[in-house]
Design a protein around this motif. Sequence first.
Motif, PDB file in Angstrom:
ATOM      1  N   ASP A 277      90.525  31.475  -6.463  1.00 24.26           N
ATOM      2  CA  ASP A 277      89.627  32.452  -5.844  1.00 24.26           C
ATOM      3  C   ASP A 277      88.922  31.922  -4.597  1.00 24.26           C
ATOM      4  O   ASP A 277      88.529  32.689  -3.734  1.00 24.26           O
TER       5      ASP A 277
ATOM      6  N   ASP B 190      84.093  35.777  -5.943  1.00 29.84           N
ATOM      7  CA  ASP B 190      85.028  34.650  -5.927  1.00 29.84           C
ATOM      8  C   ASP B 190      84.314  33.324  -6.200  1.00 29.84           C
ATOM      9  O   ASP B 190      84.919  32.393  -6.735  1.00 29.84           O
TER      10      ASP B 190
ATOM     11  N   THR C  29      89.240  33.827 -13.418  1.00 31.52           N
ATOM     12  CA  THR C  29      89.458  34.388 -12.087  1.00 31.52           C
ATOM     13  C   THR C  29      88.713  35.709 -12.046  1.00 31.52           C
ATOM     14  O   THR C  29      88.115  36.116 -13.045  1.00 31.52           O
ATOM     15  N   ASP C  30      88.708  36.376 -10.899  1.00 31.96           N
ATOM     16  CA  ASP C  30      88.149  37.724 -10.866  1.00 31.96           C
ATOM     17  C   ASP C  30      89.278  38.699 -10.516  1.00 31.96           C
ATOM     18  O   ASP C  30      90.267  38.343  -9.878  1.00 31.96           O
TER      19      ASP C  30
ATOM     20  N   THR D 141      90.821  41.524  -8.571  1.00 37.86           N
ATOM     21  CA  THR D 141      90.654  42.255  -7.302  1.00 37.86           C
ATOM     22  C   THR D 141      92.003  42.854  -6.873  1.00 37.86           C
ATOM     23  O   THR D 141      92.619  43.570  -7.652  1.00 37.86           O
TER      24      THR D 141
HETATM   25 CO    CO Z   1      89.171  36.305  -6.614  1.00 39.28          CO
END
Ligand code: CO
Length: 315
Positions: free
Chosen positions: A18, A58, A193-194, A196
């Motif tokens: 990220d 992030d 993680t994120d 997106t």
């Molecule tokens: Co990310």
Amino acid sequence: MPKMTDENVLICGDTMDDAGVYRLTDELAMVQSVDFFTPMVDDPYLFGQIAAANSLSDIYAMGAVPKTAMNVTAFPVNKMSLSILEAILCGGADKLIEAGTSLLGGHTIEDDVPKYGLSVTGIVHPDKILANRGANEGDLLILTKPIGSGIISTAIKAEMASEEQIQQVTEVMRTLNKTAFDATKGLTVHACTDVTGFGLLGHAYEMVADERVGFTIESSKVPVLDGTLDLARMGLVPAGAHRNKCYLQDRLLFAEHIVAETQDILTDPQTSGGLLLAMDESQAQTYLQQLSDLGGQGNIIGYADKRRPGKIVVR
Ligand code: CO
């Protein structure tokens, strides 16, 4: 791209993480990211809030605390009132205050359409970095926000979204991942993680791309924004969802009962989505408790196993 040779570069672009991480001392590393985009909602203040929450995300996804930020802005100075620009920046600044992050400056250029986001710098202990790889066999997968924001945003552009849907998606997108990160305190998180632009399955894939483990996602347990399935059935699916699915083609194994619309939702590109975390079962239960104590919400959506390393099974 030439390879970075500085041994203090702990994470750079080659692992799909990220943010980048640079070690300053044995106890301190700097985490940096930048992200900006065009508006997905009409209200400029809310757009600013969403863009800031997205940019900060992030840093949280790396297990770091965001400390400073710089605005990255494009604006049609001759076509739009400066009060709109002011509202965008105000929304961003308010989110930074909520995050405890200091705005140090920024840069604006002239462009045909507004664009906004931030470059954010955070800090983390080098041993506490949450990379996207590292999930172990038997880990549970937790997602901290519902998905569907790409499909709802497409419906907003087509003027097909209801007031309630607009409100709900805006609320989800402008929510910081700070609480989701704070709730990891004292726990061992194996990977994070994120969610997106690559959608839930795309980011899940990044976590298993080194083929140590594979993930099984239980689609019925994935939280989805109200009405997303109906909108997907009407074809209000962004092109990015199909691109994501195409890119992931041989990585995804859908059970027979997973219909096309559900596949679209699971690959729908998200704006400012939640954290996706992997941790063992006992830690996962404590995490969900700590998260709810802090006012957040999370769902266990699947698990990691060694049956199909590098693949995402959806059932
Ligand atoms: Co990310």
